[in-house]
Scaffold this motif. Structure first.
Motif, PDB file in Angstrom:
ATOM      1  N   ILE A  18       0.673  -1.156  -0.077  1.00  0.00           N
ATOM      2  CA  ILE A  18      -0.013  -0.101   0.075  1.00  0.00           C
ATOM      3  C   ILE A  18       0.538   0.976  -0.363  1.00  0.00           C
ATOM      4  CG2 ILE A  18      -1.699   1.701   1.431  1.00  0.00           C
ATOM      5  CD1 ILE A  18      -2.630  -1.419   2.337  1.00  0.00           C
ATOM      6  N   SER A  19       0.529   2.367  -1.047  1.00  0.00           N
ATOM      7  CA  SER A  19       1.409   3.505  -1.002  1.00  0.00           C
ATOM      8  C   SER A  19       1.357   4.411   0.093  1.00  0.00           C
ATOM      9  CB  SER A  19       1.094   4.275  -2.130  1.00  0.00           C
ATOM     10  OG  SER A  19       2.099   5.963  -2.526  1.00  0.00           O
ATOM     11  N   TYR A  20       1.729   4.944   1.113  1.00  0.00           N
ATOM     12  CA  TYR A  20       1.968   5.835   2.036  1.00  0.00           C
ATOM     13  C   TYR A  20       2.992   6.460   1.819  1.00  0.00           C
ATOM     14  CZ  TYR A  20       5.159   2.755   4.288  1.00  0.00           C
ATOM     15  OH  TYR A  20       6.451   2.314   4.257  1.00  0.00           O
ATOM     16  N   GLU A  21       2.684   7.614   2.941  1.00  0.00           N
ATOM     17  CA  GLU A  21       3.963   8.624   2.896  1.00  0.00           C
ATOM     18  C   GLU A  21       3.931   8.928   4.007  1.00  0.00           C
ATOM     19  OE1 GLU A  21       4.628  13.228   3.009  1.00  0.00           O
ATOM     20  OE2 GLU A  21       3.512  13.004   1.543  1.00  0.00           O
ATOM     21  N   LEU A  22       5.134   8.425   4.742  1.00  0.00           N
ATOM     22  CA  LEU A  22       5.479   8.676   6.840  1.00  0.00           C
ATOM     23  C   LEU A  22       5.956   9.664   6.925  1.00  0.00           C
ATOM     24  CD1 LEU A  22       5.469   6.239   8.621  1.00  0.00           C
ATOM     25  CD2 LEU A  22       8.026   6.722   8.435  1.00  0.00           C
ATOM     26  N   LEU A  23       5.380  10.609   7.998  1.00  0.00           N
ATOM     27  CA  LEU A  23       5.840  11.596   8.194  1.00  0.00           C
ATOM     28  C   LEU A  23       6.031  12.202   9.967  1.00  0.00           C
ATOM     29  CD1 LEU A  23       3.159  12.398   6.589  1.00  0.00           C
ATOM     30  CD2 LEU A  23       3.518  14.634   6.847  1.00  0.00           C
ATOM     31  N   THR A  24       7.232  12.464   9.978  1.00  0.00           N
ATOM     32  CA  THR A  24       7.607  12.610  11.255  1.00  0.00           C
ATOM     33  C   THR A  24       7.799  13.552  12.061  1.00  0.00           C
ATOM     34  OG1 THR A  24      10.145  12.213  10.977  1.00  0.00           O
ATOM     35  CG2 THR A  24       9.109  10.131  11.203  1.00  0.00           C
ATOM     36  N   TYR A  25       7.638  14.476  13.139  1.00  0.00           N
ATOM     37  CA  TYR A  25       7.949  14.904  13.627  1.00  0.00           C
ATOM     38  C   TYR A  25       8.403  14.972  15.167  1.00  0.00           C
ATOM     39  CZ  TYR A  25       3.767  13.507  15.704  1.00  0.00           C
ATOM     40  OH  TYR A  25       2.711  12.616  16.584  1.00  0.00           O
TER      41      TYR A  25
END
Length: 158
Positions: A18-25
């Motif tokens: 599954i296509s996704y984008e991981l965002l971290t903060y």
């Protein structure tokens, strides 16, 4: 991508291609969803929180709703065919889901619980949910999220 970011949620998405984008903060402790959206630059209306509830039958359910909204308990109960549902206590969250408050993802809980995504998510090409740990969010298509969690869509907002 560093190994430390491979949460159960990410592993499940990878395994299901599954296509996704991981965002971290940067975040040391729980902050609410509005602050998370601000920290990642995610649109508030497309950012969703994960709520875990218990029905009168003692079964657990997962609800994915917009971060700025509240769940309608009667609508939530109807969505899962229960007489009533109530939020679980925060102290029980880790034991039930394997996740901590602020890092609870609808993906990769200890067990696969029946999951309901609020129908508002269907209008977006992508929504943002917890990545399975504090400081991590995932951007993905809500239909992909529903498919991989066997979720249904329902109107559950107050």
């Amino acid at each position: 991508m560093g190994k430390e970011l491979k949460t159960n949620a990410v592993r499940i998405l990878d395994r299901n291609k599954i296509s996704y984008e991981l965002l971290t903060y940067e975040c040391d402790e729980f902050i609410d969803g509005l602050h998370t959206a601000e920290a990642t630059g995610a649109p508030v209306e497309q950012s969703y929180k994960t709520l875990v509830m218990q029905g009168k039958s003692k079964k657990y359910y997962v609800f994915v709703i917009p971060i700025a909204e509240e769940v309608d308990l009667k609508a939530a109960a109807r969505a899962v065919n229960e007489k009533s549902v109530e939020m679980i206590h925060v102290k029980d969250l880790t034991a039930i889901t394997g996740y901590v408050r602020g890092g609870c993802s609808p993906l990769g809980m200890k067990k696969a619980f029946p999951t309901v995504i609020d129908s508002t998510a269907e209008q977006y090409k992508a929504i943002y949910v917890s990545g399975g740990r504090i400081g991590t969010s995932i951007r993905l298509n809500p239909l992909d999220l529903a498919r991989v969690t066997n979720a249904t869509f329902a109107d559950v907002l107050a």
